[in-house]
Design a protein around this motif. Structure first.
Motif, PDB file in Angstrom:
ATOM      1  N   UNK B  84       0.853  -1.184   0.037  1.00  0.00           N
ATOM      2  CA  UNK B  84       0.009  -0.050  -0.152  1.00  0.00           C
ATOM      3  C   UNK B  84       0.844   1.244  -0.008  1.00  0.00           C
ATOM      4  N   UNK B  92       2.784   2.704   3.172  1.00  0.00           N
ATOM      5  CA  UNK B  92       1.929   3.240   4.142  1.00  0.00           C
ATOM      6  C   UNK B  92       2.042   2.304   5.444  1.00  0.00           C
ATOM      7  N   UNK B  93       2.191   0.973   5.006  1.00  0.00           N
ATOM      8  CA  UNK B  93       2.424  -0.012   6.089  1.00  0.00           C
ATOM      9  C   UNK B  93       3.748   0.280   6.692  1.00  0.00           C
ATOM     10  N   UNK B  96       3.230   3.426   8.938  1.00  0.00           N
ATOM     11  CA  UNK B  96       2.263   3.119  10.315  1.00  0.00           C
ATOM     12  C   UNK B  96       3.440   2.349  11.358  1.00  0.00           C
ATOM     13  N   UNK B 268      -9.799   9.932  -2.519  1.00  0.00           N
ATOM     14  CA  UNK B 268     -11.246   9.406  -2.030  1.00  0.00           C
ATOM     15  C   UNK B 268     -11.169   9.043  -0.440  1.00  0.00           C
ATOM     16  N   UNK B 269     -12.045   8.497  -0.104  1.00  0.00           N
ATOM     17  CA  UNK B 269     -12.511   8.161   1.394  1.00  0.00           C
ATOM     18  C   UNK B 269     -11.228   7.237   1.876  1.00  0.00           C
ATOM     19  N   UNK B 270     -10.856   7.590   3.417  1.00  0.00           N
ATOM     20  CA  UNK B 270     -10.184   7.105   3.810  1.00  0.00           C
ATOM     21  C   UNK B 270     -10.721   5.633   4.525  1.00  0.00           C
ATOM     22  N   UNK B 271     -12.172   5.694   4.793  1.00  0.00           N
ATOM     23  CA  UNK B 271     -12.603   4.512   5.538  1.00  0.00           C
ATOM     24  C   UNK B 271     -12.809   3.436   4.413  1.00  0.00           C
ATOM     25  N   UNK B 274      -9.497   1.736   3.625  1.00  0.00           N
ATOM     26  CA  UNK B 274      -9.108   0.910   4.644  1.00  0.00           C
ATOM     27  C   UNK B 274     -10.011  -0.391   4.255  1.00  0.00           C
ATOM     28  N   UNK B 275     -11.103  -0.364   3.871  1.00  0.00           N
ATOM     29  CA  UNK B 275     -12.093  -1.384   3.667  1.00  0.00           C
ATOM     30  C   UNK B 275     -11.355  -2.168   2.644  1.00  0.00           C
ATOM     31  N   UNK B 277      -8.378  -2.543   1.682  1.00  0.00           N
ATOM     32  CA  UNK B 277      -7.173  -3.059   2.241  1.00  0.00           C
ATOM     33  C   UNK B 277      -7.422  -4.116   3.202  1.00  0.00           C
ATOM     34  N   UNK B 278      -8.366  -3.807   3.815  1.00  0.00           N
ATOM     35  CA  UNK B 278      -8.893  -4.938   4.939  1.00  0.00           C
ATOM     36  C   UNK B 278      -9.212  -6.330   4.118  1.00  0.00           C
ATOM     37  N   UNK B 279     -10.115  -5.865   3.121  1.00  0.00           N
ATOM     38  CA  UNK B 279     -11.019  -7.120   2.498  1.00  0.00           C
ATOM     39  C   UNK B 279      -9.964  -7.950   1.524  1.00  0.00           C
ATOM     40  N   UNK B 300      -2.935   4.452  -2.164  1.00  0.00           N
ATOM     41  CA  UNK B 300      -3.975   5.010  -1.326  1.00  0.00           C
ATOM     42  C   UNK B 300      -3.660   6.345  -0.736  1.00  0.00           C
ATOM     43  N   UNK B 302      -5.615   9.369  -0.009  1.00  0.00           N
ATOM     44  CA  UNK B 302      -6.971   9.838   0.282  1.00  0.00           C
ATOM     45  C   UNK B 302      -7.233  11.141   0.466  1.00  0.00           C
TER      46      UNK B 302
END
Lengths: 474, 607
Positions: B84, B92-93, B96, B268-271, B274-275, B277-279, B300, B302
């Motif tokens: 990411x 970004x990983x 973080x 675009x939207x962070x959430x 995140x979705x 990246x999570x899925x 990403x 955002x």
């Protein structure tokens, strides 16, 4: 008391809320500035544009009485506020002056107000259902923790009443957790603020709230900084003190107008309706501060309220907001006129994060129950059936009910009942999600079963009143 | 001390500086004491304008500007997949891990991991003649993807080289270690590592462009059947907010049969990011059974990150895409949303006080959009083995107020071959994907005809008939809105019924339904055939006076997948539900029962 930093008395121009200060050697971009007027009045500002020998400063205060003779002190710091959990229960002005006769806050730490971005890789996707007790929200446009879900309203509609009801009733079913409300008022009327204050007082929410107040009569430019102060506090409480924060921002249209007035004063090329081209980006730096972070317990949930000028959803403020927020709850004048409360029209409303917060989810062998397994299907079916009913109502207006087919008449009846029984509820009525779904099934049971195509067979067998009464008989 | 220019003005993300040494357009510079990253965009005498890719709070005039004398480059090599990145290719990983959950300015990490060792397997021997583009060796980067290390094109000339392998190694190396040494025809010795660089704004070269002939199968019926895209093609997906752009693009990212997926979240939207990246790490490719993350790269950037990084994120994504294309892969890029990038262009143009064209956008907006989509294509790559690779670009467009005549949408439509127009009314009815069948179009039907003919020889005819039914239905609906459905002639009511089945049974596709989320081409063809057979068989009955209500009421006895026994069920309902069945054979079974039921009905009316 002597303060650090250099004082300039070289203001050469005042243009709306902007001061041009000459002879400044290297002001920092976004640097905090203190402005002192000859009459003793003080206000803060920040550097918007800095040149080798001059700086353009926006002042967060009343522009009447500004004069060239003002002293401008550059503090050398970007705008920061002190933070601690003692802020809970306090009331501040839009530029963080105490309004509750208590001393200015002392912080455990200081944080920048303007730049705060959660690393996308550090975000935890929101997935916890918040029960607001309002059927049209919980059933069809569910709110989840860490979401940003605005109300799109119009002047004269009860958005404040609904927001207060959400603030009062919002719970996670079966959980007791540390929560607080951050309330940011931007240019709202005294009367509106008094309503929130009374509501918060009566329910005891007031001592769980931080209020940042900029009322209609307060300086317009303070509205630029007020929401950012509120959000900085919210982030701090959520991610340092594991609290769940609901942030109410009202009214974002007033915020955008303040931004526009600065843009106009700077003579920038406007994009639409005089609003600057960076309105989207600027709004994003506010709305995107909602969220959850991996490895932290707390959350920031955002509920902005905005009034659409002339009820126009394509106006830049609602339009760009809708592109950033995770859905929108739209208040409808027509429903309101029919006496339906809350007058939230589910058809154009949307909660993008709903799917992750409702139903049951299978992760490997584990089954996570969020609401109830039939919830997603029921929501979809309600949408479809209500849309059909609204279509039939439009048709009936032209050709009369008599001209409708059997099927159309059935759906028209459905739409009427749906509005009266499902959407409509009391201001103090707090429905559990089970109650909401029960009402939905009662209504859906009046439609032919083969029309319920958005609902899985297994859910029809399990939850349709027809089969349930059979089961209970056998 | 290093030679440096000086900042003279900070106007948000735009910086003016004086006396920057050897300034060239596109040079990357380091700004101020925090060494923020910027790029030179204008030069006038001794003053340069710099767009800064980080937040500039705290930056002030007189701080130094250091010219790196290098353009903005993408680092290419093993370590890209599953990552990411932000718009500048920082992980970004990693950020973080090192700096905590909030983005900080001025922090610098390596773009690609320098420490990780990769197993390099050479494909050439000492003494082999090689040219740029030849495969030197491979690294099995993920179980799904073999990362092919190519003989690079040197950045100094951008021209392919020829030479002889002098040394070649085998074993575990990090990306900066030498894995081969080449002696060029000109007698120069080049040390080659797995890490290669390419300037993001310059398209990577190839030998030749090819005709497009293979579809990008997305498993989304309305796309594959009605508005398909070819591998190497371009598509735009415009729609107001709430019409499902992001969900549609995510579906494409999940189920497209490309080898490599690059998902650019631009402004675009962070959430939602995140979705994704999570899925992704949990999802499996329906064809290979492997995890989708093994073939994906995420960018990403955002909406609340610095504006100008939107531009770099778009170019970065395309460059990484071309890099994998050159290895002989089919690559699909999803960019959500190109409008946010256009807004960044408008922002800088405004701050530079350029004369705006329409709605404040710069006059060169069209060129930039065209250049972006032109980087798509199916090509023969450099290298002796003449690999074929493709790059497909799908861009979301976010028109303000849902108005398709605004500049970014109208310009984009000029340069793409497929349009998936999203419609608010459909979204309100929760008809998803809310792709409007009357406005959308694809110019790839002819090119992809052969592919579909292999699945069903009548496919093109069935599709055309279905589309014309939908068009007719929308006209009839307009009349029905005035006179009521009841007053319509029976044959028109049948058209409405058939179009309802096409809409509900075929076009509506539930992204969150375990079976329906991905519909293989064979099933699409079978479903289309079943629905069109329904219309073709019932039409003669209605013409001869059988009321549509009788047809709507048709029942068949049928065992629905998952149930034990046969039941009397509504035919219409079954046609609208067959999309949820994973067993394609069941559709054929339904077709048989349907014919039977319609024949019986005809008999009842003595036909």
């Amino acid at each position: 008391m002597d303060k650090a930093g250099i004082v300039y008395k070289t203001v050469s121009e005042i243009r709306g809320p902007l001061l041009v200060v000459e002879g400044v050697r290297g002001a920092k971009y976004n640097e905090l500035v203190e402005v002192r007027l000859p009459d003793g009045r003080e206000m803060i500002g920040s550097v918007l544009d800095t040149h080798e020998d001059k700086a353009i400063v926006q002042v967060f205060g009343r522009t009447e009485g500004l004069e060239l003779n003002a002293s401008v002190r550059l503090t050398g710091e970007v705008v920061k506020i002190p933070l601690s959990n003692d802020l809970i229960g306090r009331v501040f002005s839009g530029s963080f002056e105490p309004l509750d006769n208590l001393p200015p806050p002392v912080g455990d730490e200081e944080r920048e107000v303007f730049f705060s971005v959660i690393n996308p890789a550090a975000r935890e996707p929101p997935s916890e259902f918040i029960q607001t007790g309002i059927s049209v929200i919980d059933g069809m446009n569910s709110l989840v923790r860490g979401q940003k879900l605005p109300f799109f309203s119009e002047a004269g509609l009860p958005h404040n009443v609904i927001a207060a009801q959400v603030a009062r009733q919002a719970t996670i079913p079966g959980k007791e957790e540390d929560f607080a409300i951050v309330f940011v008022a931007m240019g709202i009327k005294h009367e509106e603020f008094a309503y929130f204050r009374k509501e918060f007082e009566e329910t005891g929410a007031l001592n769980r709230a931080v209020m940042i107040l900029n009322l209609a009569e307060d300086p317009v430019i303070e509205r630029i900084i007020a929401p950012r102060i509120g959000l900085t506090i919210a982030e701090y409480l959520a991610f340092e003190h594991d609290m769940h924060i609901l942030v109410i921002l009202t009214d974002m249209t007033n915020y955008a107008e303040a931004l526009r007035s600065i843009s106009v004063a700077r003579e920038e090329v406007p994009a639409r309706k005089g609003y600057p081209g960076y309105l989207y980006t600027d709004l994003a730096t506010i709305y995107e501060r909602a969220g959850k972070v991996k490895g932290k317990k707390g959350s920031v949930t955002l509920m902005p309220i905005l009034t659409m000028p002339g009820g126009d959803m394509t106006h830049p403020v609602p339009d760009l907001t809708g592109y950033i927020t995770e859905g929108q709850l739209i208040l409808d004048r027509e429903l309101n006129a029919r006496g339906i409360y809350p007058p939230i029209n589910p058809l154009p409303s949307l909660s993008r994060l709903m799917k992750d917060g409702i139903g049951v989810e299978k992760v490997g062998d584990e089954i996570i129950v969020k609401t109830r397994e039939d919830h997603p299907d029921v929501a979809n079916q309600l949408y479809m059936a209500y849309a059909e009913g609204v279509k039939a109502r439009g048709l009936a207006r032209i050709i009369g009910e008599i001209g409708l087919s059997e099927r159309e008449r059935l759906y028209l009846k459905f739409a009427d009942k749906f509005e009266r029984k499902f959407i409509n509820q009391g201001v103090y009525e707090n429905r559990s999600i089970e109650q909401t779904l029960e009402i939905a099934w009662e209504l859906l049971a009046e439609l032919p079963e083969e029309d319920l195509i958005r609902i899985k067979e297994s859910n029809i067998r399990k939850y349709h009143p027809k089969y349930r009464s059979k089961q209970s008989l056998s | 001390m290093q030679e440096a220019g000086r900042i003279i003005r900070v106007n948000g993300p735009l910086i003016l500086a004086r006396n920057v040494p050897r300034a060239r357009i596109g040079d990357v510079v380091h700004l101020g004491n925090e060494k923020l990253i910027g790029e030179i965009v204008r030069i006038k005498e001794d003053i340069v304008a710099i767009q800064c890719y980080e937040d500039t709070s705290g930056l002030k005039p007189r701080e130094p500007v250091i010219n790196t004398n290098e353009p903005l480059v993408a680092e290419l090599g093993p370590g890209l997949l599953g990552q990411i990145f932000d718009g500048l290719e920082f992980s970004e990983i990693k950020l973080h891990e090192v700096y905590g959950p909030f983005i900080k300015r001025g922090v610098k990490i390596e773009k690609l991991d320098r420490k990780k060792k990769w197993e390099f397997v050479p494909k050439v021997k000492v003494g082999d003649e090689v040219t740029s583009g030849d495969v030197l060796g491979i690294v099995q980067e993920t179980p799904l993807i073999e990362h092919r290390i190519l003989v690079p094109i040197p950045l100094e000339t951008y021209k392919p080289i020829e030479g002889k392998i002098k040394e070649i190694y085998e074993g575990k190396f990090n990306i900066t270690e030498t894995i081969a040494v080449i002696e060029t025809k000109e007698g120069k010795t080049l040390n080659i590592s797995m890490l290669q660089k390419w300037p993001v704004r310059i398209p990577r070269p190839y030998k030749a462009r090819l005709k497009l002939e293979e579809p990008l199968i997305t498993g989304q019926r309305v796309i594959d059947t009605f508005f398909p895209i070819a591998k190497g093609g371009t598509a735009a997906i415009p729609g107001g907010f709430g019409t499902g752009k992001t969900v549609t693009l995510q579906q494409l990212a999940k189920w497209s049969d490309a080898d490599i997926i690059i998902y650019i979240g631009c402004g675009e939207r962070g959430n939602e990011m995140a979705d994704v990246i999570d899925k992704f790490p949990k999802l499996r490719d329906p064809r290979t059974g492997r995890l989708l993350i093994e073939r994906s790269v995420f960018i990403a950037n955002v909406s609340n990150l610095p504006v100008y990084a939107r531009e770099s994120s778009i170019y970065l994504g395309v460059t990484i895409g071309e890099y994998f294309r050159d290895q002989g892969y089919s690559v699909a890029i999803m960019a959500d949303s190109t409008s946010r990038w256009a807004e960044a262009l408008r922002d800088i143009s405004g701050r530079l006080e350029e004369i705006p064209a329409e709605r404040g956008f710069p006059a060169y907006l069209a060129e930039r959009i065209a250049e972006f989509y032109e980087r798509a294509g199916r090509v023969v790559t450099y290298g002796k083995d003449n690999r074929v690779g493709s790059l497909t670009i799908m861009g979301a467009v976010s028109p303000p107020g849902g108005d398709f005549s605004e500049p970014v949408t109208s310009i984009t439509l000029r340069f793409v071959e497929t349009l998936w127009a999203l419609d608010k009314e459909l979204a309100f009815k929760r008809h998803f994907p809310a792709i409007d069948w009357l406005m959308s179009l694809s110019k790839y039907h002819a090119a992809l005809r052969k592919y579909w003919e292999r699945i069903d020889p009548d496919f093109a005819a069935l599709r055309e008939k279905a589309i014309s039914l939908l068009e007719e239905a929308s006209k009839i609906e307009q009349i029905a809105r005035i006179v009521g459905e009841k007053s319509l002639p029976e044959d028109q009511r049948l058209v409405l019924l058939a179009s309802e089945i096409i809409r509900e049974g075929f076009l509506v596709q539930n992204a969150f339904h375990p079976v329906d989320t991905f519909c293989p081409p064979e099933k699409q063809a079978r479903m289309l055939r079943a629905i069109m057979e329904f219309y073709n068989l019932t039409y003669p009955l209605v013409e001869k006076g059988v009321p549509v209500e009788m047809i709507r009421g048709l029942k068949v006895s049928f065992t629905v997948p998952g149930r034990e026994s046969e039941e009397e069920l509504s035919l219409i309902m079954l046609l609208e539900r067959m999309k949820e069945w994973s067993d394609v054979g069941k559709i054929d079974e339904l077709r048989v029962k349907m014919k039977e039921a319609i024949r019986k009905l005809a008999e009842e009316y003595g036909l």
